[in-house]
Design a protein around this motif. Structure first.
Motif: not given
Length: 189
Positions: A102-110, A147-151
């Motif tokens: 859950a934390a990883y998904d939130t961090k990835l999207h932020k 997937y992408k790590r950042r925008a």
């Protein structure tokens, strides 16, 4: 390392066994970090939050298996939206892996990253009662995804994989909850 493996490593780090780098994606090892030659995809529509199916309300091996299938839908939803609350609601505080995912998904999207899709196809291989919980094992296959790590980072290709997961789930007064999740040895290709 997979998303579950990364989350496991993070959870284990909290319990002094390993560390989570947050560097790896869900479902498999990246095959390249170069931009994909594919055209930029159309935005993937935001998936609807999954609902727990009626068969997952039974206190039985079949009910536990149905809940684990739901949990995969919740994992996909969390990965696609960054809303890890669905994973936390379907797990106990004992499940460090669940909290780490859950934390990883939130961090990835932020960070502006995310998944094109999370195309996991799980099959329940066993479901049985053990002590005060049920053990459910699954065989999971994936198709290629990105997937992408950042925008501002390039798309990372993830090759198809086969693996096995082991869940320990408990039927609580609030319904089924994951108390433990681990990746088992990979299934031969």
């Amino acid at each position: 390392m997979t998303r579950v493996g990364t989350a496991l490593a993070a959870a284990v780090a909290l319990l002094s066994v390993g560390a989570c780098t947050g560097e790896e994606p869900a479902g498999g090892d990246p095959t390249t970090s170069a931009p994909s030659p594919r055209a930029t995809p159309s935005p993937t529509p935001t998936p609807a939050a999954p609902t727990i199916p009626p068969e997952a309300t039974e206190h039985s091996a079949d009910g536990a298996a149905a809940f684990v299938k739901y949990y995969y839908s919740a994992m996909r939803y969390s990965a696609m939206t960054g809303d890890g609350a669905i994973l936390l609601a379907a797990s106990t505080e004992e499940c460090d892996t669940c909290a780490a995912m859950a934390a990883y998904d939130t961090k990835l999207h932020k960070a502006g990253g995310g998944y094109e899709d999370l195309p996991w196809s799980p099959t329940v291989t066993t479901s049985q009662a053990e002590r005060d919980y049920f053990v459910v094992t699954t065989a999971v296959t994936t198709t290629p995804y990105r997937y992408k790590r950042r925008a501002d980072s390039p798309w990372i290709e993830v090759s198809p994989k086969k693996r096995m997961h082991l869940f320990r789930v408990r039927d609580t007064s609030e319904g089924w909850k994951v108390i433990h999740l681990t990746e088992q040895a990979r299934v031969p290709k």
